[in-house]
Design a protein around this motif. Sequence first.
Motif, mmCIF file in Angstrom:
data_model
loop_
_atom_site.group_PDB
_atom_site.id
_atom_site.type_symbol
_atom_site.label_atom_id
_atom_site.label_comp_id
_atom_site.label_asym_id
_atom_site.label_seq_id
_atom_site.Cartn_x
_atom_site.Cartn_y
_atom_site.Cartn_z
ATOM 1 N N TYR B 127 0.821 -1.214 0.000
ATOM 2 C CA TYR B 127 0.000 0.000 0.000
ATOM 3 C C TYR B 127 0.859 1.270 0.000
ATOM 4 O O TYR B 127 0.587 2.212 -0.754
ATOM 5 C CB TYR B 127 -0.925 -0.047 1.215
ATOM 6 C CG TYR B 127 -1.650 1.224 1.565
ATOM 7 C CD1 TYR B 127 -2.734 1.664 0.816
ATOM 8 C CD2 TYR B 127 -1.258 1.992 2.667
ATOM 9 C CE1 TYR B 127 -3.408 2.827 1.153
ATOM 10 C CE2 TYR B 127 -1.933 3.146 3.011
ATOM 11 C CZ TYR B 127 -3.003 3.568 2.255
ATOM 12 O OH TYR B 127 -3.663 4.715 2.594
ATOM 13 N N LEU B 141 -7.607 -3.934 -1.505
ATOM 14 C CA LEU B 141 -8.780 -3.508 -0.720
ATOM 15 C C LEU B 141 -8.683 -2.131 -0.080
ATOM 16 O O LEU B 141 -9.652 -1.387 -0.035
ATOM 17 C CB LEU B 141 -8.962 -4.493 0.446
ATOM 18 C CG LEU B 141 -9.761 -5.766 0.234
ATOM 19 C CD1 LEU B 141 -9.699 -6.581 1.513
ATOM 20 C CD2 LEU B 141 -11.211 -5.382 -0.085
ATOM 21 N N LYS B 142 -7.514 -1.824 0.457
ATOM 22 C CA LYS B 142 -7.394 -0.568 1.217
ATOM 23 C C LYS B 142 -7.545 0.643 0.314
ATOM 24 O O LYS B 142 -7.992 1.689 0.742
ATOM 25 C CB LYS B 142 -6.059 -0.525 1.967
ATOM 26 C CG LYS B 142 -5.879 0.688 2.884
ATOM 27 C CD LYS B 142 -4.802 0.428 3.933
ATOM 28 C CE LYS B 142 -4.218 1.678 4.544
ATOM 29 N NZ LYS B 142 -5.109 2.381 5.470
ATOM 30 N N LEU B 147 -9.137 -6.969 -3.680
ATOM 31 C CA LEU B 147 -8.557 -8.129 -2.999
ATOM 32 C C LEU B 147 -7.380 -7.701 -2.135
ATOM 33 O O LEU B 147 -6.888 -6.581 -2.237
ATOM 34 C CB LEU B 147 -8.114 -9.183 -4.023
ATOM 35 C CG LEU B 147 -7.204 -8.725 -5.151
ATOM 36 C CD1 LEU B 147 -5.759 -8.650 -4.711
ATOM 37 C CD2 LEU B 147 -7.334 -9.665 -6.328
ATOM 38 N N VAL B 150 -2.121 -9.869 0.961
ATOM 39 C CA VAL B 150 -1.487 -10.488 2.123
ATOM 40 C C VAL B 150 -2.239 -11.734 2.573
ATOM 41 O O VAL B 150 -1.647 -12.782 2.795
ATOM 42 C CB VAL B 150 -1.393 -9.472 3.290
ATOM 43 C CG1 VAL B 150 -0.774 -10.105 4.517
ATOM 44 C CG2 VAL B 150 -0.598 -8.250 2.857
ATOM 45 N N CYS B 157 -8.888 -5.623 5.227
ATOM 46 C CA CYS B 157 -7.483 -5.219 5.178
ATOM 47 C C CYS B 157 -6.827 -5.454 6.538
ATOM 48 O O CYS B 157 -7.422 -5.197 7.577
ATOM 49 C CB CYS B 157 -7.415 -3.743 4.805
ATOM 50 S SG CYS B 157 -5.799 -3.011 5.015
ATOM 51 N N ALA B 159 -3.616 -4.190 7.203
ATOM 52 C CA ALA B 159 -2.453 -3.290 7.296
ATOM 53 C C ALA B 159 -2.162 -2.977 8.763
ATOM 54 O O ALA B 159 -3.067 -2.890 9.588
ATOM 55 C CB ALA B 159 -2.724 -2.006 6.516
HETATM 56 S S1 SF4 Z 1 -3.256 -5.758 4.091
HETATM 57 FE FE1 SF4 Z 1 -4.113 -6.342 2.093
HETATM 58 S S2 SF4 Z 1 -5.774 -4.876 1.708
HETATM 59 FE FE2 SF4 Z 1 -4.541 -4.043 3.390
HETATM 60 S S3 SF4 Z 1 -3.081 -2.657 2.402
HETATM 61 FE FE3 SF4 Z 1 -2.068 -4.670 2.543
HETATM 62 S S4 SF4 Z 1 -2.536 -5.695 0.611
HETATM 63 FE FE4 SF4 Z 1 -3.928 -3.971 0.792
#
Ligand code: SF4
Lengths: 178, 340
Positions: B127, B141-142, B147, B150, B157, B159
């Motif tokens: 991200y 997703l964020k 999708l 991770v 999410c 994160a």
């Molecule tokens: S945890 Fe998944 S949804 Fe959240 S920022 Fe990372 S890749 Fe994107």
Amino acid sequence: MRILKLQINGDLHELAAPDHWTLLEVLRYSLQLTGSKQGCDKGDCGACTGLVDGKPVLSCLTLAATAQGHEITTIEGLLPAHRRAGGEGADPIQRAFDRCGALQCGFCQPGMMLSARALLSRNAQPTRAEIRSALSGNLCRCTGYTQIFEAVESAVCEQLGVAPKPRAWETPSPESGS
Amino acid sequence: MLRMPRFELLEPTTLEAALSALAERPEKSMVIAGGTDLLPNLKHELFTPERVVSLARIASLRSVRELDQGWLSLGAMLKLEEIAAHETLRRRYPALAQAASLVAGPQLRTMGTLGGNVLLDTRCQWYNQTYFWRQALGFCLKKDGTLCHVVEGGSKCVAAASNDTAPALMTLGAELVIVGPAGQRVVRIDDFWLADGAANKKLDPGEILVEIRLPPTTPGHRGAYGKLRMRDSIDFPLLSVAARVDLDSSGKVSHADLVIGALQARPVRIKKLDSVLAGVQTGGDAWKTAVSQAAELAYRQCHPMPNVPGDHEWRREMVPVYVRHTLESAVRGDGPVHGL
Ligand code: SF4
Ligand SMILES: Cc1cc2nc3c(=O)[nH]c(=O)nc-3n(C[C@H](O)[C@H](O)[C@H](O)COP(=O)(O)OP(=O)(O)OC[C@H]3O[C@@H](n4cnc5c(N)ncnc54)[C@H](O)[C@@H]3O)c2cc1C
Ligand code: FES
Ligand code: FES
């Protein structure tokens, strides 16, 4: 766009810049003060370090407008400030970096020297640990840091008027190898 | 070169003016404090506000005030450097001062504020990247995507909450004072988080965090902060441990608390800690055993995700190491713990 009034290296600059420009963009692209380096442009490297009211900040993460009303010092201002204060030649830190060969490509040097200047202005006799900590936000990808720390120690000696014997005032640390 | 998207900057000098500046278009406006999180995120085009409202010229947000009944109020715009160096905080709330002292590097602590640290956006390797990088991989997703890179098939999410002061403030029982169009509200920091990396804070558009309030500590209060990171400067935590140990007059533990950061979307409190630490006399063998039990408890409850730098299994193995050192350091009164 707005008119900015910025106090930089003792001079008042009036210029127009968009609201979303950083101090680094104004320094480099409006004022041609290219001593402040654009390394990562997002806070990781310290190459853009400048002093705001004597404290080290990252100009790549400072909105230019928010620096108004503050005293900004860039690497270009170090020598003139030293002369204005009655000194000769360049700032002792600049001379010490030169003397100690504390650089290769030079890209990190403006930031390093300004972080060092901020340290020595508030602490005339820092230990090696304090120097390491004060410079820990400035990355050098060339030299390794030993000569850089020695340069700061050398500048300290000069300011104190003692012969530049590195680490003379603290017990030898394991890393110094002595 | 990372150029920011265009926006209009306002620099009000009173809180009222800042609230009105936000109220005109709350969804399209953002607050800037020190800017050390917001500006990189704008450069990565993670946000594209039309208006940015700076709190830097509002003097009232930078005070430290003693309140009734031993509470202390910290203005949201106090710099991390000020928090780290503040004598009262170092004595009464050591975990907080230590956490602030380990955020990023010196320049960022000169610029970054306590409020901005509490409100730091969650972080993930997929991200915190430029628009070009993110679109090359495919959005998540964020931001803009559907999708998660991770958690396969994940619908939320994960994160990581990576703000160093948050775990420390949680062990201290801090309260957040927030003002907005509807007036003022006070929230316990424990109740401020949501387990969703895309929106882990209960802060509405148009609201401003004005102060962080700390309840009194007793003379037997001990605290420390431990932080694992790649280099011993600049880097965000790969794992962080805030420890609180309250001792009674005979040196026995009356209450203990551990909050771990950089694991999930919210800081994680270790459950059932008092069952191993409460009543134990510090210093002796029983204390050593209890500390090992606490470390084991934390190990079982902590599951780092593979979305911040560093192998996540290694980060998990470091949980008991940092828990042990941070608890011991708290009782000895000599933190912070780093570079182990
Ligand atoms: S945890 Fe998944 S949804 Fe959240 S920022 Fe990372 S890749 Fe994107
Ligand atoms: C290279 C680098 C390394 C870093 N390392 C660390 C680290 O190790 N640990 C760590 O915790 N952080 C780290 N940071 C992040 C950041 O520097 C700090 O978290 C800092 O405390 C953020 O504060 P700020 O005042 O700069 O926040 P800002 O960037 O100004 O704001 C952060 C967010 O909070 C909102 N906000 C801020 N203040 C308020 C308020 N009073 N009311 C409402 N909304 C508000 C903003 O809109 C924004 O969304 C790092 C940053 C960089 C660039
Ligand atoms: S260019 Fe500012 S920190 Fe790298
Ligand atoms: S001399 Fe090249 S980066 Fe330091």
